[in-house]
Design a protein around this motif. Structure first.
Motif, PDB file in Angstrom:
ATOM      1  N   VAL A 153      48.916  41.744   1.915  1.00  0.00           N
ATOM      2  CA  VAL A 153      47.787  42.662   1.924  1.00  0.00           C
ATOM      3  C   VAL A 153      47.783  43.328   0.554  1.00  0.00           C
ATOM      4  O   VAL A 153      48.763  43.988   0.167  1.00  0.00           O
ATOM      5  CB  VAL A 153      47.911  43.710   3.042  1.00  0.00           C
ATOM      6  N   ASN A 154      46.719  43.141  -0.188  1.00  0.00           N
ATOM      7  CA  ASN A 154      46.681  43.538  -1.598  1.00  0.00           C
ATOM      8  C   ASN A 154      45.919  44.848  -1.778  1.00  0.00           C
ATOM      9  O   ASN A 154      44.756  44.953  -1.363  1.00  0.00           O
ATOM     10  CB  ASN A 154      46.032  42.429  -2.421  1.00  0.00           C
TER      11      ASN A 154
ATOM     12  N   LYS B 184      52.522  41.610   7.392  1.00  0.00           N
ATOM     13  CA  LYS B 184      52.568  41.119   6.020  1.00  0.00           C
ATOM     14  C   LYS B 184      53.063  42.216   5.088  1.00  0.00           C
ATOM     15  O   LYS B 184      52.757  43.396   5.290  1.00  0.00           O
ATOM     16  CB  LYS B 184      51.170  40.684   5.566  1.00  0.00           C
ATOM     17  N   PRO B 185      53.809  41.825   4.055  1.00  0.00           N
ATOM     18  CA  PRO B 185      54.150  42.817   3.033  1.00  0.00           C
ATOM     19  C   PRO B 185      52.902  43.187   2.231  1.00  0.00           C
ATOM     20  O   PRO B 185      51.919  42.444   2.194  1.00  0.00           O
ATOM     21  CB  PRO B 185      55.176  42.100   2.159  1.00  0.00           C
ATOM     22  N   ILE B 186      52.958  44.338   1.595  1.00  0.00           N
ATOM     23  CA  ILE B 186      51.856  44.838   0.775  1.00  0.00           C
ATOM     24  C   ILE B 186      52.174  44.592  -0.689  1.00  0.00           C
ATOM     25  O   ILE B 186      53.292  44.859  -1.142  1.00  0.00           O
ATOM     26  CB  ILE B 186      51.639  46.348   1.013  1.00  0.00           C
TER      27      ILE B 186
ATOM     28  N   ALA C 251      43.933  49.136   5.070  1.00  0.00           N
ATOM     29  CA  ALA C 251      44.937  48.210   4.531  1.00  0.00           C
ATOM     30  C   ALA C 251      46.259  48.339   5.274  1.00  0.00           C
ATOM     31  O   ALA C 251      46.924  47.329   5.585  1.00  0.00           O
ATOM     32  CB  ALA C 251      45.144  48.478   3.044  1.00  0.00           C
ATOM     33  N   PHE C 252      46.676  49.560   5.563  1.00  0.00           N
ATOM     34  CA  PHE C 252      47.960  49.776   6.228  1.00  0.00           C
ATOM     35  C   PHE C 252      47.942  49.160   7.636  1.00  0.00           C
ATOM     36  O   PHE C 252      48.931  48.555   8.075  1.00  0.00           O
ATOM     37  CB  PHE C 252      48.282  51.263   6.310  1.00  0.00           C
ATOM     38  N   THR C 253      46.828  49.321   8.329  1.00  0.00           N
ATOM     39  CA  THR C 253      46.712  48.765   9.681  1.00  0.00           C
ATOM     40  C   THR C 253      46.772  47.236   9.646  1.00  0.00           C
ATOM     41  O   THR C 253      47.451  46.609  10.468  1.00  0.00           O
ATOM     42  CB  THR C 253      45.397  49.227  10.326  1.00  0.00           C
ATOM     43  N   LYS C 254      46.081  46.635   8.683  1.00  0.00           N
ATOM     44  CA  LYS C 254      46.091  45.180   8.574  1.00  0.00           C
ATOM     45  C   LYS C 254      47.514  44.659   8.317  1.00  0.00           C
ATOM     46  O   LYS C 254      47.935  43.666   8.916  1.00  0.00           O
ATOM     47  CB  LYS C 254      45.163  44.732   7.442  1.00  0.00           C
ATOM     48  N   ALA C 255      48.243  45.348   7.429  1.00  0.00           N
ATOM     49  CA  ALA C 255      49.604  44.906   7.114  1.00  0.00           C
ATOM     50  C   ALA C 255      50.488  44.942   8.363  1.00  0.00           C
ATOM     51  O   ALA C 255      51.289  44.018   8.598  1.00  0.00           O
ATOM     52  CB  ALA C 255      50.191  45.777   6.013  1.00  0.00           C
ATOM     53  N   LYS C 256      50.328  45.971   9.180  1.00  0.00           N
ATOM     54  CA  LYS C 256      51.155  46.074  10.386  1.00  0.00           C
ATOM     55  C   LYS C 256      50.729  45.060  11.439  1.00  0.00           C
ATOM     56  O   LYS C 256      51.575  44.416  12.071  1.00  0.00           O
ATOM     57  CB  LYS C 256      51.069  47.494  10.942  1.00  0.00           C
ATOM     58  N   GLU C 257      49.428  44.928  11.634  1.00  0.00           N
ATOM     59  CA  GLU C 257      48.948  43.993  12.661  1.00  0.00           C
ATOM     60  C   GLU C 257      49.310  42.551  12.330  1.00  0.00           C
ATOM     61  O   GLU C 257      49.633  41.765  13.222  1.00  0.00           O
ATOM     62  CB  GLU C 257      47.434  44.129  12.809  1.00  0.00           C
TER      63      GLU C 257
END
Length: 760
Positions: free
Chosen positions: A130-131, A94-96, A85-91
């Motif tokens: 990203v949820n 998007k805020p989490i 999840a953390f990687t997706k938010a950075k790539e």
């Protein structure tokens, strides 16, 4: 919102709020009131700027947590807390959106039904965020950090907890439950703010974490005065005590034994001023008596609910938690030992303990002997129903009672306060799910019921009511689906339950199998949640071991092992406790600032907090203080080491102890134990009469050590000089006896039970 009984200490709250108020964007500014048409227009505009996205399958289907599995069919693209999840938010920049709750939480279910199961809301969440879904019982470290932010910025907290984070996990806005339309407004507002003012939000998030880190590292001092602190806690509880209904403060009322009942029991046992001691005992006893007769106890099926939404302990939030019941078991038994043997209150306290044991061992015990976590607040009213309702398993209509109980119904309804229109105040039934329903509570005494219905005596009434309750239980078990069971096994909560069962084994002695139940739970932890090679505990078990153990897993389970040793006389438990304390010291002790961290080392937990305040559960750091006090007398060769670590807990928290000791009641009574001094009882030989006498007195500073010269090995003697000296005696005393030792000086052996009682 499900209210929380935990609040960060006021010294921390004031310090952080004064700084954070300049940093945080308010929900009102981020999510202004918008007309639905405007929201749809905004959605279209942002879809053009960021593009649509196809939702992948929900990842929670592979989770082990019952809470996460409850959301596995949501249209929301949930992630578990982790690197993916953390990687997706950075790539994707998007805020989490972080959603934290637990499986038995009613308002978590409401938010899920209104928003997370709604395709339109899920589309907004999946498009712009990203949820991440977190079970706060599996990951208390995640919950602890962001709950502190929520409480500091809003003044309150609870579950469900909703927090928006930057991709670097810095929080910038938080809340709890929001109705669907409001929730959609906030989602759009945050998404728009991230598009237009991203740098401001990132800066805010960074500053928030720095401010939290600064105020969570309160400087140590030597200003703490135990006498002042314990009197302040007692005074605070006296002022907030509800003279009419028991409990402390106004609704909602939480049992919160760690903040109230446990402290009052120890204060009553050790306070030299008899009037204060009696007052402390009576407040705690009356609170438990009122709870027992209230609707917060499941009158039909035993056990206690999470908390009461009203002052009278009548209308509960219906989830049943293992940790509440475990602590109430210990509290009721400790207080029973402070209560005159022939008093009605003592009888009720013992009934309270028995009710908890019956419930937990029947409904929360796994086939392998460990204890599950909770039962849900919501359930289906019948096997034909499709919509769950809060309290459906526990509430009754008058028509149902008449049908099931027949000619006994009138007396039963009068005794338990049932009405044709229902007995639930509408102001405490926000969703109207209890209209026309009755929550059973003792509206009248058995004596009053006997007089009204012309019965011979109280005993006849009690027998008739008991028969009615058996009929209701049979009907309920057959016709109503049980609430959802959270079958996750937590090390920490099993530790609390082991302690309660050990106390029950002492008080009830040979009347039941409580010791065997406690040993079975410990055996499960050893076989499934403990690594013999590394000495480490895991936090949870469900279809395999879960995350790494946190400080409360070590503290509560060590406490349980110390209690197990005292009641079972088996050295394996005390030696295991010593090894676990070594591992806790290695993983959690703060070598620079003193005291103990609450969270295990984890690069994704931005601040390792110490979290010394009691809540629904006692603070792990404070329980560790109690453990160190005891261990310094069990393993007395290491007294200086344990004492130094115990002192560092007090010193590192002295500012909070000075300014708000009532927030750290468990730590205060731990300091009280150290100030009074621990008292060793070394029992030698087959001394059941001596043990019975010792166990029938509540001695909170007791350390009970077993010595049988004829039954080696004597592992504890390797770390206890007093035991070594007794074993090395060339002419050992073979007669059963007890030695009482204080300040590492032992008195002469006592051979007579009556003589021993004089020293108790």
């Amino acid at each position: 919102m499900l209210a929380s009984s935990r609040h960060i200490p006021c010294i921390l709250l004031r310090s952080f709020t004064s700084k954070a108020s300049r940093l945080r964007p308010s929900i009102a500014r981020i999510a202004p009131q918008q007309h639905p048409t405007a929201i749809r227009a905004l959605n279209v505009r942002m879809a053009h700027t960021q593009g649509g996205s196809n939702r992948p399958s929900n990842r929670l289907a592979n989770a082990k947590s019952p809470y996460l599995l409850q959301h596995a069919e949501n249209p929301v693209d949930w992630y578990e807390w982790g690197q993916e999840a953390f990687t997706k938010a950075k790539e994707e920049n998007k805020p989490i959106f972080l959603s934290v709750g637990y499986s038995a939480c009613h308002w978590c279910h409401v938010l899920a039904h209104e928003s997370f199961e709604d395709a339109g809301t899920a589309e907004i969440m999946n498009r712009y965020f990203v949820n991440i879904k977190v079970d706060r019982e599996e990951r208390p470290d995640v919950d602890r950090l962001y709950m502190t932010f929520l409480q500091a910025t809003t003044g309150g907290g609870g579950w469900p907890m909703s927090v928006w984070l930057t991709p670097d996990l810095h929080p910038f806005i938080a809340g709890t439950y929001f109705p669907r339309f409001k929730f959609q407004q906030i989602l759009h507002g945050v998404a728009e703010a991230w598009e237009d003012r991203q740098e401001d939000l990132i800066s805010t998030g960074k500053n928030v974490i720095e401010q939290l880190r600064e105020v969570s590292s309160i400087a140590a001092s030597d200003t703490f005065n135990i006498q002042t602190a314990k009197d302040q806690v007692f005074s605070r509880l006296t002022k907030t005590y509800d003279e009419r209904y028991g409990g402390f403060g106004s609704a909602p009322k939480f049992p919160s034994p760690s903040q109230t009942l446990h402290f009052l029991a120890r204060y009553a046992a050790l306070e030299k001023d008899a009037s204060k001691a009696n007052r402390a005992r009576d407040m705690a006893v009356e609170t438990l008596v009122k709870m027992y007769h209230g609707g917060i106890r499941d009158v039909v099926g035993d056990g206690f609910a999470r908390y009461s939404v009203d002052d009278k302990w009548h209308i509960p939030h219906f989830e049943k938690m293992l940790y509440d019941n475990a602590q109430l078991l210990t509290a009721s038994l400790e207080l029973s030992l402070l209560t005159p043997p022939d008093s009605p209150s003592r009888r009720t306290l013992l009934q309270t303990a028995n009710s908890i044991i019956v419930y937990v061992t029947r409904d929360l015990r796994s086939p392998e002997g460990a204890f599950y976590s909770a039962e849900d607040a919501d359930s289906l009213p019948s096997h034909d129903s499709t919509v769950k309702k809060e309290g459906a398993f526990y509430a009754w209509t008058v028509q149902e009672l008449d049908k099931i109980l027949g000619e006994d119904s009138e007396m039963f309804k009068w005794h338990f306060g049932c009405k044709m229109s229902g007995n639930c105040d509408p102001s405490h039934d926000i969703q109207g799910e209890l209209v026309g329903q009755n929550i059973l509570y003792a509206a009248h005494s058995t004596q009053g019921t006997a007089q009204k219905f012309g019965k011979k005596n109280d005993t006849e009434v009690e027998m008739q009511l008991a028969q009615c309750l058996r009929k209701l239980k049979e009907y309920r078990d057959k016709n109503r689906p049980r609430p959802h069971l959270d079958d996750k096994i937590l090390t920490s909560w099993n530790g609390l339950m082991i302690s309660g069962l050990c106390k029950a084994a002492e008080v009830f002695q040979h009347m039941n199998n409580n010791l065997q139940l406690a040993e079975a739970a410990a055996a499960f932890v050893k076989s499934r949640l403990y690594d013999e090679n590394t000495g480490e505990l895991r936090r949870s078990y469900r279809e395999g071991p879960g995350p790494t153990g946190q400080a409360d897993d070590y503290a509560f389970f060590i406490q349980g092992l110390l209690d197990l040793y005292e009641v079972s006389r088996k050295e394996e438990y005390i030696m295991w406790a010593i090894r676990l304390q070594d591992k806790q010291d290695e993983l959690f002790y703060d070598k620079e600032g003193g005291g103990y961290f609450a969270s295990a080392p984890d690069e994704h937990i931005l601040i390792r907090m110490k979290d010394t305040q009691d809540g629904a559960e006692p603070s792990a750091v404070s329980v560790t203080l109690h453990n160190l006090n005891r261990l310094s007398h069990f393993a007395e060769d290491r007294h200086a080491e344990y004492k130094e670590k115990a002192y560092s807990i007090i010193k590192s928290n002295s500012q909070i102890l000075d300014k708000a000791p009532f927030a750290l009641a468990t730590m205060v009574d731990g300091a009280m134990m150290a100030d009074v001094g621990m008292k060793q009882f070394i029992v030698s030989g087959p001394v059941w009469d001596f043990l019975s006498a010792i166990r029938q007195s509540f001695l909170p500073n007791r350390v009970l050590i077993h010595l049988d010269p004829e039954s080696p090995p004597h592992e504890l003697a390797k770390v206890n000089a007093t035991l070594r000296s007794l074993l090395e005696n060339k002419e050992p005393d073979t007669r059963p006896n007890v030695r009482i030792c204080e300040n590492f000086t032992c008195g002469l052996p006592i051979y007579d039970v009556e003589e021993l009682k004089k020293h108790l």
